[in-house]
Design an enzyme around this catalytic site. Structure first.
Site, PDB file in Angstrom:
ATOM      1  N   MET A 294       0.865  -1.167  -0.047  1.00 51.99           N
ATOM      2  CA  MET A 294      -0.117   0.106  -0.057  1.00 51.99           C
ATOM      3  C   MET A 294       0.885   1.208   0.037  1.00 51.99           C
ATOM      4  O   MET A 294       0.559   2.496  -0.774  1.00 51.99           O
ATOM      5  CB  MET A 294      -0.896  -0.176   1.319  1.00 51.99           C
ATOM      6  CG  MET A 294      -2.212   0.289   0.590  1.00 51.99           C
ATOM      7  SD  MET A 294      -3.880  -0.302   1.666  1.00 51.99           S
ATOM      8  CE  MET A 294      -3.551  -1.088   2.899  1.00 51.99           C
ATOM      9  N   TYR A 440      -9.015   7.097  -3.730  1.00 52.28           N
ATOM     10  CA  TYR A 440      -8.798   5.889  -3.718  1.00 52.28           C
ATOM     11  C   TYR A 440      -7.402   5.776  -3.017  1.00 52.28           C
ATOM     12  O   TYR A 440      -6.552   6.769  -2.820  1.00 52.28           O
ATOM     13  CB  TYR A 440      -8.955   5.122  -5.015  1.00 52.28           C
ATOM     14  CG  TYR A 440      -8.147   5.575  -6.212  1.00 52.28           C
ATOM     15  CD1 TYR A 440      -6.956   6.281  -6.263  1.00 52.28           C
ATOM     16  CD2 TYR A 440      -8.689   5.176  -7.437  1.00 52.28           C
ATOM     17  CE1 TYR A 440      -6.531   6.650  -7.604  1.00 52.28           C
ATOM     18  CE2 TYR A 440      -8.058   5.164  -8.634  1.00 52.28           C
ATOM     19  CZ  TYR A 440      -6.894   5.897  -8.732  1.00 52.28           C
ATOM     20  OH  TYR A 440      -6.195   6.329  -9.628  1.00 52.28           O
ATOM     21  N   GLU A 441      -6.985   4.580  -2.804  1.00 50.01           N
ATOM     22  CA  GLU A 441      -5.842   4.244  -2.092  1.00 50.01           C
ATOM     23  C   GLU A 441      -5.671   4.789  -0.532  1.00 50.01           C
ATOM     24  O   GLU A 441      -4.632   5.283  -0.226  1.00 50.01           O
ATOM     25  CB  GLU A 441      -4.507   4.505  -2.720  1.00 50.01           C
ATOM     26  CG  GLU A 441      -3.508   3.562  -2.846  1.00 50.01           C
ATOM     27  CD  GLU A 441      -3.797   1.990  -2.971  1.00 50.01           C
ATOM     28  OE1 GLU A 441      -4.385   1.666  -3.968  1.00 50.01           O
ATOM     29  OE2 GLU A 441      -3.642   1.383  -1.952  1.00 50.01           O
ATOM     30  N   GLY A 442      -6.909   4.862   0.008  1.00 48.63           N
ATOM     31  CA  GLY A 442      -6.772   5.773   1.408  1.00 48.63           C
ATOM     32  C   GLY A 442      -7.144   7.195   1.014  1.00 48.63           C
ATOM     33  O   GLY A 442      -6.272   7.828   0.514  1.00 48.63           O
ATOM     34  N   GLN A 447      -5.112   9.819   5.074  1.00 49.24           N
ATOM     35  CA  GLN A 447      -3.527  10.117   4.790  1.00 49.24           C
ATOM     36  C   GLN A 447      -3.001  11.152   5.938  1.00 49.24           C
ATOM     37  O   GLN A 447      -1.944  11.153   6.609  1.00 49.24           O
ATOM     38  CB  GLN A 447      -3.322  10.820   3.387  1.00 49.24           C
ATOM     39  CG  GLN A 447      -3.595   9.915   2.317  1.00 49.24           C
ATOM     40  CD  GLN A 447      -2.907   8.483   2.115  1.00 49.24           C
ATOM     41  OE1 GLN A 447      -1.786   8.041   2.680  1.00 49.24           O
ATOM     42  NE2 GLN A 447      -3.751   7.437   1.790  1.00 49.24           N
TER      43      GLN A 447
END
Lengths: 598, 598
Positions: A294, A440-442, A447
């Site tokens: 990730m 997306y991707e967190g 973050q």
């Protein structure tokens, strides 16, 4: 619609002067990455991106990927482009030579990845997901799994997907319900529904290797009870070729705002009793494995933000050069001029250009530290690069670069005026496509929480102090170019002071009450990103001034690097103080309002 | 997709406590606008907007308006909704009673207009354009033209359009080429092509009255040679009913990013020898006439920014209340909570809410001054409201509110996470729709130039000083509510100091070189809008504190007004200083870079 041209001079400059690719290439595993090879790689990738992949971007958006009778057809031209991408060996660039990879630095791979994403983000997503599967298997796959899957994924012959999300389990992956029941023969029967699966089904490759998170029957609740499985679309036969069809299917694809050529699939596993899945590593350690992938994926998404900003900038600049409208301000000449001559259009283009370059500098700098963290002979150096750079800055690259991607694409529409709102121009596509990156991707909010919680508070501010020391090193340097470098240093210094005050506030408030600190997380992240971008542009300007003084070639380019850094210092760096102030001031008032009155 | 609910309490509060509708209603022409009537108008409009017009927004986006064989079909339900809108007398609200108008204040009309635009911006554009035609004819039409067209346009029975743009003449209207040749019978033959004509053709009304800018044969070049013509789709017959079809047609409609239900037409005039046009006023004065309409249209577009922000906010808030995901930060309870409880989501919602309310406050405040400038018995007061408020703030309302509309719609997508990127949610539509507002009716860059050139520099800063005096009046007030009002005053005071410094810089740099000053125009405008919004929210908080002290009802609402103003002061007002600094610092570096290196 205008052409895309890979900014190769800029990329080479950032790699060598800002990211320090030289330090990476000095390490034994990366000895191959000579300046000549870097040059050749950038040139050739730039050609494929510009000539074959970029022209598919706009038509791909118009038709989208199409779902019919369980089959997904990608837009015309995608199959051919993907074949050329695989044949050129591009998918293998940063991977381990054992499995057919070229073993080149990630810093170089990320520049090349920027090109694919500028050219066509919807296309580039397919390899981006495959990359995740490769990393997972490189790190955690068994010998048998590696020999069956890795070389085919490294080459791109097969593609990979990440299956985390379910309707009730988005940001909270731990809430997922897909089940994995031991079949008695070492395999598992996978049943459940996954959503938002990028390239979950398509026609670009002969097999698709799904990496699926699921729960075994007695698994503990939450993230501690999640296991990771390989669930291939076609089960490999004795020769490792695609054999029997597995019990999984694409149930539908989403109708999205952007990246329409990229199929976003609802995947159904086990309608006929259970898809065959192969456990990766040990049961219940799936989330831990997923994280090895990730972090790199977050950097890759940050680079998507840079990529879309670059494309939007090129298009707006080219339009502003050819669109003639209105006379020059303050001129007596009534003849209309190209709008690039109007002060506000110039300002907008400079905001686009300087922030794109700042974001690129931060992304490449961070990724170069990924290489150093992996391959430096000195353990202390490895640790420094891992903790103080990669871990600290990964959430910043992901969030700040992708927020900028959206903002810069929006400016790109604006430069086009009314034509920007018409789909045929293509400016609107960037605005629509860019919007997925902060999600997306967190999500970017997650973050920011990762930054303040895990990277600042948990380590009692150590990486932030190390970062500040790096910046102070730049401030102490004496070289200058006219009054530009002193002015840049002053602005960076102002920003640094504000950032350090905000860091102190953050540490203190987190100790008191993490909720309070968390209200300021996004503003703090923005302050850090903006400051880091200004600092790295400043380092670039310093290098440019040195090369100019040495009589190096490329005078126009080097002067532009200095002028762009100076503009950013004047026009963008004042935001650092504002964001730091927001973080520090607004905690109480963010929490004060009764929820019922929102 | 969620419902729209008109924020009636908020609108009433802003009208009475911030915009000062009481002062307007005290004027003789507006005596009818009693609190009871205002209440009834808002309630009834809110019902029509929520129940009939809002539900058409999302389906209308999916189908769009369709062009076939020269005919434009609006989406299903639009005809019925428009009929109800006309039958309810809504189109006539602010117009002169002589022609069937209700003669109510613009301040009230703009609140109602916000509702139509929140409900369905693509639908609301049709009346917005008709409003422009009414204003032109009210001010400049002949008696005959008024009796033929006005009552039908005021009622909405016929609709109106604005025909300015041509392919080579966008922001530079003076470059237009459409020709108008006297026919010898007092009419003109119009030939030429117009683009971006909103609702240029549709099926909502039996006639469409095009207001067309064109050049007569011997007209001087540029804006001084432009005349304004009425060019009806059907020429009125002896009874004033639609008679012979005029020589004009819709050639195509655009495929746009957003507001897809609203047909944006390419109009062809005179394919068969010339459309019949009727001169408004005198030849060559068309641009001057157009400006009487354009300022109000700019305010109306600013309100579209507020409207889309409100709709995006409501939708994000409602989604955040029902979407359950993740445990509460710092809590030991593993049960997942609604995401509205997560600090970063709360912060985002408060940024959306507070900036929407700030933008609304500024828009209503400015429009109330439009009423005062028109109807105040004291010429000095009229002049003050016209110059120091309406003219100064119109470009700010247009630009700042529409930039916020885009930013807030983008935040709305973000709050939805992955679902925000899927079209069926509807969050993405707001993001797409909002993007037109900073472009049309004069791009935001042109507004900024109007602000610094005509409203600041030309008047040697007088309106800016008058504005600063108003703000200082607020700072001097002593009332407070706990520590909120003192903190708000302090933040507004900081912003005011920065704004005044930027104004001084602007006056000085404009005198030296307007190009230099123009580079800072957009940042200066942003600083002014952000400051003005904070000041007006502060005035609202002051009024709320007073009413709380008086034991007035609505305690929760009044406390929320104070808390929201305080949040804005803490989280948003720091941007004023950053924007002022940008304006002052970046002129040289905006102009320094050689154009070839952009």
């Amino acid at each position: 619609m205008t052409d895309y041209r890979a900014p190769i001079d800029e990329m080479r400059f950032v790699l060598s002067e800002v990211a320090g690719l030289g330090r990476v290439a000095a390490l034994e595993p990366y000895a191959e990455a000579t300046p000549e090879l870097v040059e050749a790689v950038l040139e050739q990738a730039g050609r494929l991106a510009a000539e074959e992949i970029a022209p598919l971007n706009h038509p791909g958006d118009r038709t989208g990927s199409v779902f019919e009778n369980g089959v997904v057809r990608t837009p015309e031209g995608f199959q051919r482009a993907y074949r050329h991408y695989v044949e050129g060996g591009w998918n293998a660039l940063p991977f381990e030579p054992d499995w057919g990879g070229q073993g080149l630095p990630w810093a170089l791979a990320i520049a090349v990845s920027e090109m694919w994403n500028s050219a066509n983000m919807a296309f580039a997503l397919c390899p981006l997901l495959t990359m995740g599967a490769v990393e997972l298997l490189q790190a955690h796959g068994s010998a048998g799994q590696k020999s069956l899957y890795l070389s085919r994924l490294v080459s791109g012959e097969w593609t990979g997907t990440m299956n985390l999300t379910e309707p009730q389990a988005g940001s909270d992956v731990g809430a997922l319900k897909t089940r994995a029941v031991p079949a008695g023969d070492g395999t598992y029967r996978i049943t459940g529904q996954k959503i938002f699966i990028t390239y979950g089904e398509h026609d670009l490759a002969e097999n698709i290797v799904h990496m699926v998170l699921a729960r075994t029957p007695d698994a503990p609740a939450g993230t501690k009870g999640i296991s990771l499985f390989i669930v291939p679309k076609f089960l490999p036969d004795a020769e490792g070729r695609p054999g029997r069809r597995n019990d999984l299917r694409c149930a539908s694809i989403e109708h999205k705002i952007g990246i329409k050529a990229s199929p976003t699939c609802v995947m159904a596993y086990g309608d006929d009793g259970g898809a065959t899945g192969f456990l990766v590593g040990q049961e219940n350690r799936g989330m831990e494995y997923m994280f090895t992938m990730m972090n790199n994926a977050r950097l890759a998404v940050g680079v998507q933000g840079v990529a879309i900003a670059e494309r939007a900038y090129q298009q707006a600049r080219d339009y502003a050069r050819q669109r003639v409208q209105g006379r020059a301000l303050g001129s007596r000449d009534p003849a209309p001029v190209a709008i690039i001559g109007h002060p506000d259009v110039r300002r907008t283009l400079l905001l686009m250009k300087s922030q794109t370059e700042a974001a690129r500098a931060l992304a490449y700098y961070t990724v170069a530290s990924l290489d150093l963290a992996k391959a430096h002979p000195d353990p202390g150096e490895r640790e420094h690069h891992r903790t103080d750079v990669v871990e600290l800055l990964t959430p910043v690259v992901k969030s700040w670069c992708t927020d900028l991607g959206v903002e810069i694409a929006s400016m790109g529409v604006q430069v086009h005026g009314g034509m920007g709102f018409i789909e045929e121009t293509g400016a609107g596509q960037h605005y629509r496509d860019a919007r997925i990156n902060p999600i997306y991707e967190g999500t970017n909010g997650i973050q920011a929480l990762d930054l303040v919680g895990r990277k600042i508070a948990r380590l009692e501010g150590a990486p932030a102090r190390a970062f500040a020391e790096e910046v102070r090193g730049f401030l102490r340097n004496g070289s200058d170019a006219g009054d530009d470098l002193p002015a840049i240093r002053e602005a960076v210094g102002e920003g640094l002071a504000a950032f350090e005050a905000a860091t102190d506030w953050l540490l203190e408030s987190w100790a008191r009450n993490p909720v309070e600190a968390a209200t300021g997380a996004s503003a703090y992240l923005r302050a850090l990103g903006t400051l880091a971008g200004g600092w790295l542009l400043g380092r670039g300007a310093e290098a440019a001034a040195r090369r100019l003084a040495e009589g190096d070639g490329g005078v126009g380019f080097l002067k532009a690097k200095i002028a762009t850094a100076r503009f950013y210092a004047d026009a963008v760096l004042p935001q650092v103080g504002a964001n730091a102030a927001t973080a520090m001031r607004a905690a109480d008032s963010t929490l004060a309002l009764d929820e019922a009155w929102l």
